[in-house]
Design a protein around this motif. Structure first.
Motif, PDB file in Angstrom:
ATOM      1  N   LEU A  34      -2.115  41.249  40.743  1.00  0.00           N
ATOM      2  CA  LEU A  34      -2.364  42.032  42.148  1.00  0.00           C
ATOM      3  C   LEU A  34      -3.610  41.170  42.850  1.00  0.00           C
ATOM      4  CD1 LEU A  34      -2.526  45.751  41.082  1.00  0.00           C
ATOM      5  CD2 LEU A  34      -0.899  44.755  42.432  1.00  0.00           C
ATOM      6  N   GLY A  35      -4.093  40.259  42.321  1.00  0.00           N
ATOM      7  CA  GLY A  35      -5.100  39.419  42.810  1.00  0.00           C
ATOM      8  C   GLY A  35      -4.490  37.968  43.081  1.00  0.00           C
ATOM      9  N   GLU A  36      -3.387  37.693  42.994  1.00  0.00           N
ATOM     10  CA  GLU A  36      -2.727  36.368  43.002  1.00  0.00           C
ATOM     11  C   GLU A  36      -2.773  36.111  44.968  1.00  0.00           C
ATOM     12  OE1 GLU A  36      -1.299  34.079  41.755  1.00  0.00           O
ATOM     13  OE2 GLU A  36      -2.002  34.788  39.649  1.00  0.00           O
ATOM     14  N   ARG A  37      -3.112  34.659  45.149  1.00  0.00           N
ATOM     15  CA  ARG A  37      -3.072  34.342  46.548  1.00  0.00           C
ATOM     16  C   ARG A  37      -1.769  34.414  47.152  1.00  0.00           C
ATOM     17  NH1 ARG A  37      -7.646  31.883  48.415  1.00  0.00           N
ATOM     18  NH2 ARG A  37      -6.384  30.331  49.765  1.00  0.00           N
ATOM     19  N   ASP A  38      -0.809  34.185  46.490  1.00  0.00           N
ATOM     20  CA  ASP A  38       0.380  34.098  47.178  1.00  0.00           C
ATOM     21  C   ASP A  38       0.821  35.793  47.335  1.00  0.00           C
ATOM     22  OD1 ASP A  38       3.049  34.135  47.682  1.00  0.00           O
ATOM     23  OD2 ASP A  38       3.738  32.616  46.178  1.00  0.00           O
ATOM     24  N   PRO A  39       1.173  35.902  48.791  1.00  0.00           N
ATOM     25  CA  PRO A  39       1.602  37.296  48.996  1.00  0.00           C
ATOM     26  C   PRO A  39       2.852  37.947  48.594  1.00  0.00           C
ATOM     27  CG  PRO A  39       1.952  35.582  50.980  1.00  0.00           C
ATOM     28  CD  PRO A  39       1.090  35.019  49.815  1.00  0.00           C
ATOM     29  N   ARG A 132     -10.972  41.552  56.729  1.00  0.00           N
ATOM     30  CA  ARG A 132      -9.702  40.867  57.371  1.00  0.00           C
ATOM     31  C   ARG A 132      -8.615  41.563  57.250  1.00  0.00           C
ATOM     32  NH1 ARG A 132     -10.311  35.370  54.111  1.00  0.00           N
ATOM     33  NH2 ARG A 132     -10.605  36.782  52.689  1.00  0.00           N
ATOM     34  N   GLY A 133      -7.722  41.558  58.278  1.00  0.00           N
ATOM     35  CA  GLY A 133      -6.542  42.019  58.241  1.00  0.00           C
ATOM     36  C   GLY A 133      -5.411  41.151  57.613  1.00  0.00           C
ATOM     37  N   GLY A 139      -1.682  36.353  53.693  1.00  0.00           N
ATOM     38  CA  GLY A 139      -0.817  37.570  53.940  1.00  0.00           C
ATOM     39  C   GLY A 139      -1.792  38.486  54.225  1.00  0.00           C
ATOM     40  N   TRP A 140      -1.330  39.760  54.294  1.00  0.00           N
ATOM     41  CA  TRP A 140      -2.349  40.954  54.494  1.00  0.00           C
ATOM     42  C   TRP A 140      -3.380  40.846  53.422  1.00  0.00           C
ATOM     43  CZ3 TRP A 140      -2.435  43.068  58.952  1.00  0.00           C
ATOM     44  CH2 TRP A 140      -1.263  43.251  59.998  1.00  0.00           C
ATOM     45  N   VAL A 141      -4.389  41.067  53.748  1.00  0.00           N
ATOM     46  CA  VAL A 141      -5.553  41.576  52.912  1.00  0.00           C
ATOM     47  C   VAL A 141      -5.685  43.026  53.108  1.00  0.00           C
ATOM     48  CG1 VAL A 141      -8.221  41.007  52.690  1.00  0.00           C
ATOM     49  CG2 VAL A 141      -6.644  39.092  53.348  1.00  0.00           C
ATOM     50  N   HIS A 142      -6.015  43.618  53.939  1.00  0.00           N
ATOM     51  CA  HIS A 142      -5.933  45.033  54.134  1.00  0.00           C
ATOM     52  C   HIS A 142      -6.612  45.922  53.492  1.00  0.00           C
ATOM     53  CE1 HIS A 142      -2.697  46.146  56.992  1.00  0.00           C
ATOM     54  NE2 HIS A 142      -1.621  46.008  56.095  1.00  0.00           N
ATOM     55  N   ALA A 143      -8.099  45.585  53.186  1.00  0.00           N
ATOM     56  CA  ALA A 143      -8.904  46.579  52.561  1.00  0.00           C
ATOM     57  C   ALA A 143      -8.873  47.716  52.774  1.00  0.00           C
ATOM     58  CB  ALA A 143     -10.073  45.497  52.014  1.00  0.00           C
ATOM     59  N   GLY A 186      -5.228  45.590  61.759  1.00  0.00           N
ATOM     60  CA  GLY A 186      -3.980  45.750  60.695  1.00  0.00           C
ATOM     61  C   GLY A 186      -3.629  47.144  60.362  1.00  0.00           C
ATOM     62  N   TYR A 187      -3.797  48.051  61.595  1.00  0.00           N
ATOM     63  CA  TYR A 187      -3.464  49.585  61.297  1.00  0.00           C
ATOM     64  C   TYR A 187      -4.586  50.390  60.672  1.00  0.00           C
ATOM     65  CZ  TYR A 187       1.119  47.515  62.636  1.00  0.00           C
ATOM     66  OH  TYR A 187       2.010  46.546  63.047  1.00  0.00           O
ATOM     67  N   GLU A 188      -5.650  49.634  60.686  1.00  0.00           N
ATOM     68  CA  GLU A 188      -6.852  50.586  59.802  1.00  0.00           C
ATOM     69  C   GLU A 188      -7.035  51.862  60.809  1.00  0.00           C
ATOM     70  OE1 GLU A 188      -7.685  45.991  59.260  1.00  0.00           O
ATOM     71  OE2 GLU A 188      -6.921  47.123  60.918  1.00  0.00           O
ATOM     72  N   ASP A 189      -7.207  51.876  61.855  1.00  0.00           N
ATOM     73  CA  ASP A 189      -7.554  53.006  62.548  1.00  0.00           C
ATOM     74  C   ASP A 189      -6.308  54.191  62.464  1.00  0.00           C
ATOM     75  OD1 ASP A 189      -5.609  51.442  63.949  1.00  0.00           O
ATOM     76  OD2 ASP A 189      -6.716  51.225  65.750  1.00  0.00           O
TER      77      ASP A 189
END
Length: 306
Positions: A34-39, A132-133, A139-143, A186-189
């Motif tokens: 789940l922590g891999e850089r490759d999306p 970051r989005g 890819g998507w970071v999306h925190a 990234g659709y956070e709102d």
């Protein structure tokens, strides 16, 4: 560690659990991925496999342990910014959301465990600095988006009552009010608004509490003149969130309707009308140079004289 080609075959085989393999070892490997850089490895394989196995009941007898491992991932280098450590935290959050959603369906995890996960989720969500989005190389970071999804599943948990839901409502406000230069992209709102809708559908938080909560966000939203320069990220994020919440409350959202103690189905929050009015007033006051103000309600006519 198995090569990605091994997991590609698992995906191609319809996500069937490999025979002759220890599930705990497979899970440990997937969680680390789940922590891999490759999306593709992180999202297309690790999260995809875990989410499928969770939803299909593979972990039904292991939900508490799996959730604990994912909650640990929320604490991995929390507070760091602009590096890849956020990926483990973000994708642990969205996977933990799948675990909570499964428990919301099958009711096997104890209240203490779920509330502990909620504590970890809140601590991480408020401490996360990397907002970051989309990042080209990651890819998507999306925190924030994944954190919102985790909050949404927690608000639907039978283990959270009025007090806990009020805390989560305040957490959403704190997250929005936390200083940042990162505008949502990234659709956070929308996802934060959906988490709020999930909370509202529980019909446990009083209208007065909701109105006070909304007032916390109003100062950031309020401005009397059209902006002559780029607006601060906080204001933009809050305004987009309030607009998304207003629209979702107005149109309704997909989801399982809740039931009250009498068994009747609640398809809309009971506070819908009052909160819509409060949101509309906030949005009007945020841009009085744009939105038409409502005419004041005329006083009732005097009673006829005898």
């Amino acid at each position: 560690m198995r090569r990605s080609s091994y997991w590609e075959r698992v995906v191609a085989d319809g996500y069937r659990v490999p025979q002759g393999e220890a599930l705990d070892e497979l899970t440990t490997e997937l969680v680390s991925m789940l922590g891999e850089r490759d999306p593709h490895v992180r999202d297309g394989i690790a999260y995809s496999v875990l989410q499928t196995w969770i939803s299909e009941g593979v972990y039904d007898h292991l939900l508490a342990g799996l959730g604990e491992g994912l909650a640990y991932g929320l604490r991995d280098s929390v507070g760091e910014q602009d590096d890849s450590s956020v990926l483990r935290r973000s994708y642990s959050a969205i996977t933990l959301a799948a675990v909570v959603a499964r428990d919301n369906l099958i009711h096997t995890v104890s209240p203490t465990v779920v509330l502990t996960w909620a504590d970890y989720a809140v601590a991480w969500f408020l401490a996360e600095k990397d907002l970051r989005g989309w990042v080209p190389e990651l890819g998507w970071v999306h925190a924030i988006t994944h954190g919102a999804d985790l909050l949404a599943t927690l608000t639907a948990s039978r283990h959270l009552g009025t007090d806990e839901l009020t805390v989560l409502l305040d957490v959403i406000a704190e997250r929005l009010l936390s200083p940042t230069e990162q505008r949502f992209g990234g659709y956070e709102d929308e996802r934060l608004a959906f988490a709020t809708m999930s909370l509202l559908h529980r019909d446990l938080v009083p209208t007065e509490t909701l109105e006070s909560w909304l007032e916390r966000l109003t100062p950031e939203a309020d401005t009397s003149e059209a902006p002559s320069a780029p607006e601060p990220a906080n204001r933009v994020n809050i305004m987009n969130y309030l607009k998304a919440l207003h629209l979702q409350l107005l149109l309704g959202v997909h989801g399982t309707p809740t039931q009250d103690i009498s068994g009747s189905v609640q398809t809309a929050p009971s506070v819908r009308t009052d909160l819509l009015i409060a949101l509309q007033n906030t949005l009007r006051s945020s841009s009085p140079w744009l939105y038409r103000q409502t005419a004041p309600t005329p006083p009732p006519p005097p009673p006829p004289s005898n």
